[in-house]
Enzyme design. Sequence first.
Site, short mmCIF file in Angstrom:
data_model
loop_
_atom_site.label_atom_id
_atom_site.label_comp_id
_atom_site.label_asym_id
_atom_site.label_seq_id
_atom_site.Cartn_x
_atom_site.Cartn_y
_atom_site.Cartn_z
CD GLU A 1 53.70 -26.17 -14.53
OE1 GLU A 1 52.70 -26.83 -14.08
OE2 GLU A 1 53.95 -25.16 -13.64
CE LYS B 1 47.91 -26.79 -12.90
NZ LYS B 1 49.42 -27.23 -13.45
CB SER C 1 55.88 -29.93 -3.26
OG SER C 1 55.43 -28.64 -3.99
CD GLU D 1 59.53 -34.91 -1.77
OE1 GLU D 1 58.82 -33.65 -1.73
OE2 GLU D 1 58.67 -35.78 -1.87
CB CYS E 1 54.84 -39.18 -3.29
SG CYS E 1 53.63 -40.18 -3.57
P1 NAD Z 1 54.57 -29.09 -7.23
O1 NAD Z 1 54.03 -28.85 -6.06
O2 NAD Z 1 55.54 -28.23 -7.96
O3 NAD Z 1 53.48 -29.13 -8.58
C1 NAD Z 1 52.17 -29.76 -8.18
C2 NAD Z 1 50.96 -28.98 -9.01
O4 NAD Z 1 51.09 -27.69 -8.55
C3 NAD Z 1 51.31 -28.77 -10.59
O5 NAD Z 1 50.23 -28.90 -11.16
C4 NAD Z 1 51.78 -27.42 -10.50
O6 NAD Z 1 51.57 -26.76 -11.88
C5 NAD Z 1 51.01 -26.50 -9.31
N1 NAD Z 1 51.91 -25.62 -9.02
C6 NAD Z 1 52.99 -25.28 -8.75
N2 NAD Z 1 53.46 -24.21 -8.22
C7 NAD Z 1 52.32 -23.70 -7.72
C8 NAD Z 1 52.05 -22.50 -7.14
N3 NAD Z 1 53.05 -21.53 -6.80
N4 NAD Z 1 50.91 -22.40 -6.92
C9 NAD Z 1 49.93 -23.11 -7.19
N5 NAD Z 1 50.32 -24.07 -8.10
C10 NAD Z 1 51.21 -24.33 -8.23
O7 NAD Z 1 54.86 -30.75 -7.46
P2 NAD Z 1 55.48 -31.44 -8.56
O8 NAD Z 1 57.22 -30.99 -8.60
O9 NAD Z 1 54.97 -31.69 -9.90
O10 NAD Z 1 55.66 -32.89 -7.99
C11 NAD Z 1 56.41 -33.39 -6.89
C12 NAD Z 1 55.99 -33.45 -5.59
O11 NAD Z 1 54.52 -33.99 -5.62
C13 NAD Z 1 56.83 -34.02 -4.59
O12 NAD Z 1 57.08 -33.23 -3.52
C14 NAD Z 1 56.22 -35.20 -4.25
O13 NAD Z 1 56.28 -35.89 -3.06
C15 NAD Z 1 54.77 -35.01 -4.47
N6 NAD Z 1 53.92 -36.15 -4.59
C16 NAD Z 1 53.10 -36.38 -3.59
C17 NAD Z 1 52.12 -37.68 -3.73
C18 NAD Z 1 51.24 -37.98 -2.57
O14 NAD Z 1 50.31 -38.60 -3.02
N7 NAD Z 1 51.60 -37.42 -1.40
C19 NAD Z 1 52.17 -37.99 -4.88
C20 NAD Z 1 52.98 -37.78 -5.96
C21 NAD Z 1 53.89 -36.52 -5.86
#
Ligand code: NAD
Length: 498
Positions: free
Chosen positions: A176, A173, A226, A383, A281
């Site tokens: 989006e 998944k 996140s 962050e 990240c």
């Molecule tokens: P996000 O948390 O918004 O989304 C991640 C995934 O979760 C997506 O597939 C999204 O569709 C899904 N999602 C979003 N809202 C949701 C909800 N309410 N309920 C369930 N699923 C939901 O993150 P993003 O903005 O796509 O990515 C950036 C974040 O990812 C930053 O915080 C970054 O630090 C983190 N990140 C961490 C690593 C790591 O390895 N620690 C690596 C890359 C990115």
Amino acid sequence: MEKYGHFIAGARVAGASNRAADVFNPSTGEVKAQVALASREDMDQAVAAAAAAQAEWATVNPQRRARVMFKFKSLVEADADNLARLLSEEHGKVIADSHGDLQRGLEVIEFACGIPHLLKGEYTEGAGPGIDVYSMRQPLGVVAGITPFNFPAMIPMWMFGPAIACGNAFILKPSEKDPGVPLRLAELMMEAGAPEGILNVVNGDKEAVDAILEHPLIRAVSFVGSSDIAQYVYATGTANGKRVQAMGGAKNHGIVLPDADFDQAVKDIVGAAFGSAGERCMALPVTVAVGDGTAEQLLERLLPEIENLRVGISTDEQAHYGPVVTAAHRQRILDYIDLGVSEGAELVVDGREFSLQGYENGFYVGPTLFDRVTADMKTYQDEIFGPVMQIMRSDSMEEAITLPSSHQYGNGVAIFTRNGKAAREFAQKVNVGMVGINVPIPVPVAYHTFGGWKRSAFGDANQHGTEGVRFFTKIKTITQRWPEGDVADQSFVIPTMQ
Ligand code: NAD
């Protein structure tokens, strides 16, 4: 306009839901495509396809599964220019960064090519009289990955490479916000010889994530995103009996000691703070200057480097970084810069008014630098995930260590020094999962493992490397004793009617 559906059982399908989201080109601000947001019915269909394919895939010998990985790697390499262009168009990172995204993912695929070696079990001869004990690693079945927008090639490959090579079927998944590349990767995996249903891509939002977390046939969930969502995925998935690894957000510090090679450190820090518009990240948004004069020396060198940064559209080969991913994310970053000013940090370079001529609707933020940031500020604790660098000052290394060590996030940290003893002590003491010594972005190579500490990761299995193999397999241990004497005399010979 292009409409992205899903990739289920070896084919692109529109899906049953009538919900969809816009996919933007962040460089122009235009909507370039629409992506379907899956319903539970779509997820059920994907899981059924995965389950149908997995039982046989698990019996394919590990070497043959590895051959699919070899072939996949060469297909991605052959298509790398197209994939990188598509990635840049939807994410906004510059083409060189998109190639990096693909390359770091392919390194995990290379690692997956050698997984047969890691699937071998252990054997003890003579654990008791005539008793031998051995263990085997078996795939879990159907497993899923939920990935963020910022590495739409690398992070899916972190997960599905090891999972599939271990004999599982995978449901991805992706974010989006940039679904184009993950869909292409699934097509290439089929072309590489994986059976239909072994890699499925289901696009969607929370509804699709919840469908994964509640589906009884999905045995394990790997998440990157996140921290609040990571925590939710970890809590819900484990409550439903699944194995879950959930990587979260970050706030990585670069500690600069007075004996550092300042020219090198400044180049590294600027690249790590502003590269990919700070949307990594493992970015380095916080610099801690240790000792008298270190901050001044740093600032003197930092300012010209920051002024020379070129912000451009993602296909501009001269640009150091491009737009951020969405208009909403841009606004969030601008709000944080406003907050930094009102909290009392010193705004040295202000990127709020930046606009790119000819691309005024693109989602750009100019390079921004704050000095005299302190630990009580919300802009330090949170962050920001944008091209915003924060300088802090510290009197000693001991004091400097407490900053990353007591921060809510513990993904990566770097120290810049020529003093081996200080660096060694720092690496031992700091309460963070990945440490760089004169290395600004210490992302471990594929055969080591990736994972932060504290609110940067929930669950205790890292990504890829041996931990990735453990995460996507379960161990079975067999204790055996063979009867002695003539087998024909033994009672377990199948009885006959005579
Ligand atoms: P996000 O948390 O918004 O989304 C991640 C995934 O979760 C997506 O597939 C999204 O569709 C899904 N999602 C979003 N809202 C949701 C909800 N309410 N309920 C369930 N699923 C939901 O993150 P993003 O903005 O796509 O990515 C950036 C974040 O990812 C930053 O915080 C970054 O630090 C983190 N990140 C961490 C690593 C790591 O390895 N620690 C690596 C890359 C990115």
